[in-house]
Motif scaffolding. Structure first.
Motif, PDB file in Angstrom:
ATOM      1  N   LYS B  99       0.800  -1.223   0.000  1.00  0.00           N
ATOM      2  CA  LYS B  99       0.000   0.000   0.000  1.00  0.00           C
ATOM      3  C   LYS B  99       0.832   1.272   0.000  1.00  0.00           C
ATOM      4  CE  LYS B  99      -3.907  -2.102   2.488  1.00  0.00           C
ATOM      5  NZ  LYS B  99      -3.267  -3.389   2.831  1.00  0.00           N
ATOM      6  N   THR B 100       2.127   1.119   0.144  1.00  0.00           N
ATOM      7  CA  THR B 100       2.976   2.304   0.218  1.00  0.00           C
ATOM      8  C   THR B 100       4.125   2.162  -0.767  1.00  0.00           C
ATOM      9  OG1 THR B 100       4.394   1.342   1.918  1.00  0.00           O
ATOM     10  CG2 THR B 100       2.458   2.559   2.665  1.00  0.00           C
ATOM     11  N   SER B 101       4.841   3.246  -0.977  1.00  0.00           N
ATOM     12  CA  SER B 101       5.997   3.205  -1.863  1.00  0.00           C
ATOM     13  C   SER B 101       7.269   2.887  -1.091  1.00  0.00           C
ATOM     14  CB  SER B 101       6.149   4.548  -2.573  1.00  0.00           C
ATOM     15  OG  SER B 101       6.340   5.575  -1.612  1.00  0.00           O
ATOM     16  N   TYR B 102       7.131   2.530   0.174  1.00  0.00           N
ATOM     17  CA  TYR B 102       8.295   2.267   0.994  1.00  0.00           C
ATOM     18  C   TYR B 102       7.972   1.134   1.958  1.00  0.00           C
ATOM     19  CZ  TYR B 102       5.449   5.050   4.156  1.00  0.00           C
ATOM     20  OH  TYR B 102       4.406   5.519   4.913  1.00  0.00           O
ATOM     21  N   ASP B 103       9.003   0.528   2.522  1.00  0.00           N
ATOM     22  CA  ASP B 103       8.811  -0.517   3.518  1.00  0.00           C
ATOM     23  C   ASP B 103       8.270   0.078   4.810  1.00  0.00           C
ATOM     24  OD1 ASP B 103      11.657  -2.731   2.891  1.00  0.00           O
ATOM     25  OD2 ASP B 103       9.810  -2.338   1.787  1.00  0.00           O
ATOM     26  N   LYS B 104       7.266  -0.549   5.369  1.00  0.00           N
ATOM     27  CA  LYS B 104       6.741  -0.162   6.681  1.00  0.00           C
ATOM     28  C   LYS B 104       6.901  -1.374   7.582  1.00  0.00           C
ATOM     29  CE  LYS B 104       2.727   1.993   8.883  1.00  0.00           C
ATOM     30  NZ  LYS B 104       3.359   3.265   9.233  1.00  0.00           N
ATOM     31  N   VAL B 105       7.663  -1.224   8.639  1.00  0.00           N
ATOM     32  CA  VAL B 105       7.972  -2.336   9.531  1.00  0.00           C
ATOM     33  C   VAL B 105       7.303  -2.122  10.881  1.00  0.00           C
ATOM     34  CG1 VAL B 105       9.822  -3.639  10.647  1.00  0.00           C
ATOM     35  CG2 VAL B 105      10.180  -2.699   8.368  1.00  0.00           C
ATOM     36  N   ILE B 106       6.588  -3.152  11.328  1.00  0.00           N
ATOM     37  CA  ILE B 106       5.875  -3.086  12.606  1.00  0.00           C
ATOM     38  C   ILE B 106       6.405  -4.188  13.499  1.00  0.00           C
ATOM     39  CG2 ILE B 106       3.618  -3.234  13.722  1.00  0.00           C
ATOM     40  CD1 ILE B 106       2.457  -2.518  10.906  1.00  0.00           C
ATOM     41  N   PHE B 107       6.661  -3.845  14.759  1.00  0.00           N
ATOM     42  CA  PHE B 107       7.198  -4.802  15.723  1.00  0.00           C
ATOM     43  C   PHE B 107       6.114  -5.297  16.663  1.00  0.00           C
ATOM     44  CE2 PHE B 107      11.812  -4.796  15.267  1.00  0.00           C
ATOM     45  CZ  PHE B 107      11.981  -3.746  14.384  1.00  0.00           C
ATOM     46  N   GLY B 108       6.276  -6.543  17.107  1.00  0.00           N
ATOM     47  CA  GLY B 108       5.411  -7.087  18.135  1.00  0.00           C
ATOM     48  C   GLY B 108       5.878  -6.663  19.521  1.00  0.00           C
ATOM     49  N   PRO B 109       5.147  -7.081  20.563  1.00  0.00           N
ATOM     50  CA  PRO B 109       5.476  -6.663  21.926  1.00  0.00           C
ATOM     51  C   PRO B 109       6.665  -7.378  22.539  1.00  0.00           C
ATOM     52  CG  PRO B 109       3.568  -8.087  21.936  1.00  0.00           C
ATOM     53  CD  PRO B 109       3.895  -7.832  20.492  1.00  0.00           C
ATOM     54  N   GLY B 110       7.090  -8.483  21.934  1.00  0.00           N
ATOM     55  CA  GLY B 110       8.283  -9.171  22.400  1.00  0.00           C
ATOM     56  C   GLY B 110       8.011 -10.308  23.367  1.00  0.00           C
ATOM     57  N   THR B 111       8.985 -11.224  23.435  1.00  0.00           N
ATOM     58  CA  THR B 111       8.995 -12.337  24.381  1.00  0.00           C
ATOM     59  C   THR B 111      10.343 -12.339  25.081  1.00  0.00           C
ATOM     60  OG1 THR B 111       7.472 -13.727  23.105  1.00  0.00           O
ATOM     61  CG2 THR B 111       8.968 -14.848  24.630  1.00  0.00           C
ATOM     62  N   SER B 112      10.306 -12.398  26.392  1.00  0.00           N
ATOM     63  CA  SER B 112      11.553 -12.465  27.163  1.00  0.00           C
ATOM     64  C   SER B 112      11.936 -13.926  27.349  1.00  0.00           C
ATOM     65  CB  SER B 112      11.344 -11.804  28.531  1.00  0.00           C
ATOM     66  OG  SER B 112      12.495 -11.961  29.325  1.00  0.00           O
ATOM     67  N   LEU B 113      13.113 -14.306  26.881  1.00  0.00           N
ATOM     68  CA  LEU B 113      13.596 -15.673  26.998  1.00  0.00           C
ATOM     69  C   LEU B 113      14.709 -15.736  28.036  1.00  0.00           C
ATOM     70  CD1 LEU B 113      13.638 -18.623  25.956  1.00  0.00           C
ATOM     71  CD2 LEU B 113      15.420 -17.898  24.342  1.00  0.00           C
ATOM     72  N   SER B 114      14.561 -16.660  28.946  1.00  0.00           N
ATOM     73  CA  SER B 114      15.616 -16.902  29.942  1.00  0.00           C
ATOM     74  C   SER B 114      16.101 -18.332  29.795  1.00  0.00           C
ATOM     75  CB  SER B 114      15.086 -16.677  31.367  1.00  0.00           C
ATOM     76  OG  SER B 114      14.677 -15.343  31.543  1.00  0.00           O
ATOM     77  N   VAL B 115      17.409 -18.499  29.636  1.00  0.00           N
ATOM     78  CA  VAL B 115      18.002 -19.825  29.502  1.00  0.00           C
ATOM     79  C   VAL B 115      18.590 -20.221  30.852  1.00  0.00           C
ATOM     80  CG1 VAL B 115      19.709 -21.219  28.292  1.00  0.00           C
ATOM     81  CG2 VAL B 115      18.511 -19.374  27.080  1.00  0.00           C
ATOM     82  N   ILE B 116      18.157 -21.367  31.339  1.00  0.00           N
ATOM     83  CA  ILE B 116      18.553 -21.841  32.674  1.00  0.00           C
ATOM     84  C   ILE B 116      19.707 -22.828  32.553  1.00  0.00           C
ATOM     85  CG2 ILE B 116      17.718 -22.991  34.758  1.00  0.00           C
ATOM     86  CD1 ILE B 116      14.869 -22.233  33.752  1.00  0.00           C
ATOM     87  N   PRO B 117      20.771 -22.624  33.336  1.00  0.00           N
ATOM     88  CA  PRO B 117      21.922 -23.555  33.244  1.00  0.00           C
ATOM     89  C   PRO B 117      21.540 -24.963  33.688  1.00  0.00           C
ATOM     90  CG  PRO B 117      22.493 -21.603  34.528  1.00  0.00           C
ATOM     91  CD  PRO B 117      21.017 -21.536  34.269  1.00  0.00           C
TER      92      PRO B 117
END
Lengths: 117, 117
Positions: B99-117
């Motif tokens: 719909k536009t002559s340029y890229d329009k980028v939209i971000f989501g709210p995110g997910t926080s990932l924690s890696v446990i040892p």
């Protein structure tokens, strides 16, 4: 490796003061983006440039925010006057093309963390 | 309406295990792109992987793969063999261009990932 530069990295100011952020995109990148990111949320686009022209500033609070990209290279984002609710991370990004062929991914700078007291 | 939905605010995974981060999107465009970015606590946004809407194969980049299900409008990120350094915020993003002559980028709210040892 080419990077997007931003300064300052941190800024503390009092409300009603003026602040300015600077961004130097990767050389040759046509598109430059300014995002605001509130802690715990995704980036929100404030303004997008194609070369020196603004192509999207629909979410920019124009009563207090202004942005320019003179000569289509580096860019400045200004807030005057700053309000408490402006405390956030301000991210600058650039991408090679205006319209993506392939990924045309965004390259982000380190951001400026603004605190308004 | 939310264009990008990430339903998992926080995720935990054991080191060396695989983890899937969910992303669903909403668009009426036929041509679009999907991205995943990683944001460590230091703040910089790092591009991980890209999937074009017309790409028939799921994208892969090292330990990252994108499970693209076009009919369901989902683009889940799979991280194999998790490492402690994978602990970060992960953002799904969508690029629309029709719909536009340029890229329009939209971000989501995110997910926080924690890696446990």
């Amino acid at each position: 490796e080419a990077e997007v530069a931003q300064s300052p990295r941190y800024k503390i100011t009092e409300k009603s003061q003026a602040v300015a952020f600077w961004c130097d995109p990767i050389s040759g990148h046509a598109t430059l983006y300014w995002y605001r990111q509130i802690l715990g949320q995704g980036p929100e686009l404030l303004v997008q440039f194609q070369d020196e022209s603004v192509v999207d500033d629909s979410q920019l609070p124009k009563d207090r925010f202004s942005a320019e990209r003179l000569k289509g290279v580096d860019s400045t984002l200004k807030i005057q006057p700053a309000e408490l609710g402006d405390s956030a991370m301000y991210l600058c990004a650039s991408s090679r093309q205006v319209r993506g062929i392939g990924s045309n991914e965004q390259f982000f700078g380190p951001g400026t963390r603004l605190t308004v007291l | 309406a939310q264009k990008i939905t990430q339903t998992q605010p926080g995720m935990f995974v054991q080191e060396k295990e695989a983890v899937t981060l969910d992303c669903t999107y909403d668009t009426s465009d036929q041509s679009y792109g999907l991205f995943w970015y990683k944001q460590p606590s230091s703040g910089e946004m790092i591009f991980l992987i890209y999937q074009g809407s017309y790409d028939e194969q799921n994208a892969t980049e090292g330990r990252y793969s994108l499970n693209f299900q076009k009919a369901r409008k989902s683009a889940n990120l799979v991280i194999s063999a998790s490492q402690l350094g994978d602990s970060a915020m992960y953002f799904c993003a969508m690029r629309e261009t029709l719909k536009t002559s340029y890229d329009k980028v939209i971000f989501g709210p995110g997910t926080s990932l924690s890696v446990i040892p």
